[in-house]
Enzyme design. Structure first.
Site, PDB file in Angstrom:
ATOM      1  N   ASP A 131      75.254  41.173  32.033  1.00 48.17           N
ATOM      2  CA  ASP A 131      76.456  41.205  31.432  1.00 48.17           C
ATOM      3  C   ASP A 131      77.153  39.788  31.521  1.00 48.17           C
ATOM      4  OD1 ASP A 131      76.060  43.767  30.607  1.00 48.17           O
ATOM      5  OD2 ASP A 131      76.905  44.784  32.451  1.00 48.17           O
ATOM      6  N   LYS A 132      78.322  39.494  30.491  1.00 47.72           N
ATOM      7  CA  LYS A 132      79.076  38.164  30.616  1.00 47.72           C
ATOM      8  C   LYS A 132      79.659  38.279  32.211  1.00 47.72           C
ATOM      9  CE  LYS A 132      83.007  36.107  28.686  1.00 47.72           C
ATOM     10  NZ  LYS A 132      84.138  36.247  27.444  1.00 47.72           N
TER      11      LYS A 132
END
Length: 327
Positions: free
Chosen positions: A143-144
């Site tokens: 995830d970012k």
């Protein structure tokens, strides 16, 4: 009707459009932009009337509206000289310690500044087309706002080999999470099915039927701020989570399902932490879910060498853990 001048589009709403929702009236007045596209442009402040940005809540009035169109994004990611922390690199693959805030590949809302953009600059032409134009070299993602170890392929043979390893889950992956409270028991395996939430399609959820199998082993490594009264739960914990599958948001969903969501998680962190924990998060500057991909181990798909990489959580998580230990 509309009139285009450079990157500006002037849309004239007729008297018949007055009183309609603004996005609907603009979409009907011009056939060049969809209603959804106009909605996003309004939210971005790109739609003005008499020089003032308009709100999506306003009703349309007769007259001219100006829409500023952003430059057309390239369909192919472009190289960007973004510093990378390289843990290992050879002719076939590269292993990096991804910082929080960096997306793995371009997507709506994140057109550049991604790991792909950085890899294209770092690896040059060797990465071109490996695994597809949009996501060259990427075989898995974080995830970012999750930090930690990632591997990317530099050749087709490495991409195929790594993809096969991830598909069969022949990868060692352990994450460090800081949670609100602590999962119980202290050590367990979570086996569920994970899929899109029926209530919010942007979220994943544990499902009774459908979805895909998701398996996480976890171990509570440390508990913080344990109240003095007998049987009281700690305010926070450090938990090591080992993945046996790789579903979207798997650890975040599984920890939340155990009543111990990740600290700072904006999606699955239902319920506020204790005030002392919130104060520690603010002092540590934690502005993301407290999750770090600490360990990645695999067999090199070309050389057959056993590789294993381990990194410590970055400063925001390390500082938060230190502050929690003083509670």
């Amino acid at each position: 009707m509309d009139d285009e001048t450079g990157d500006r589009l002037v849309v004239s709403i007729p008297a018949a459009g007055q009183g309609l929702r603004l996005d609907k009236a603009l979409a009907e007045a011009t056939h060049r932009l969809s209603r959804a596209r106009i909605q996003s442009l309004i939210e971005a402040g790109a739609v003005t009337r008499d020089g003032m940005a308009v709100s999506a809540k306003l009703k349309a009035v007769e007259g001219d509206y100006e829409i500023t169109l952003p430059p057309v994004a390239s369909a192919t990611p472009l190289p960007q000289a973004i510093p990378l922390t390289v843990l290992y690199e050879d002719a076939d693959l590269i292993v990096i310690d991804k910082p929080a805030g960096m997306a793995a590949h371009p997507a709506p809302g994140t057109p550049d500044g991604t790991l792909v953009n950085a890899l294209l600059a770092h690896c040059g032409d060797s990465l071109s087309g490996i695994g597809g134009v949009a996501r060259p070299g990427i075989v898995h993602r974080l995830d970012k706002d999750t930090s930690g170890v990632m591997v990317a392929a530099k050749t087709d043979r490495a991409h195929q080999g790594l993809s096969a390893l991830f598909a069969t889950h022949d990868i060692e992956r352990t994450y460090i999470a800081l949670t609100r409270g602590a999962p119980s028991p202290d050590r367990d395996r979570i086996e569920t099915r994970i899929g899109r939430s029926a209530h919010d399609r942007k979220k994943m959820a544990v499902l009774k039927a459908g979805g895909r199998e998701a398996i996480t082993d976890y171990r509570v490594e440390r508990k913080f701020a344990i109240p003095a009264r007998a049987g009281a739960a700690p305010l926070a914990a450090r938990v090591a989570c080992t993945l046996h599958t790789g579903r979207t948001h798997q650890i975040r969903v599984h920890m939340a399902s155990k009543g111990a969501p990740l600290l700072g998680d904006p999606v699955y962190g239902s319920g506020a932490p204790a005030q002392s924990v919130r104060a520690a998060m603010e002092e540590a500057g934690l502005a993301r879910q407290a999750l770090h991909a600490a360990v990645l181990g695999f067999i090199h798909p070309v050389t057959g060498e056993a590789l294993r990489f381990e990194t410590e959580p970055p400063e925001d998580m390390a500082t938060l853990e230190r502050l929690l230990s003083d509670l």
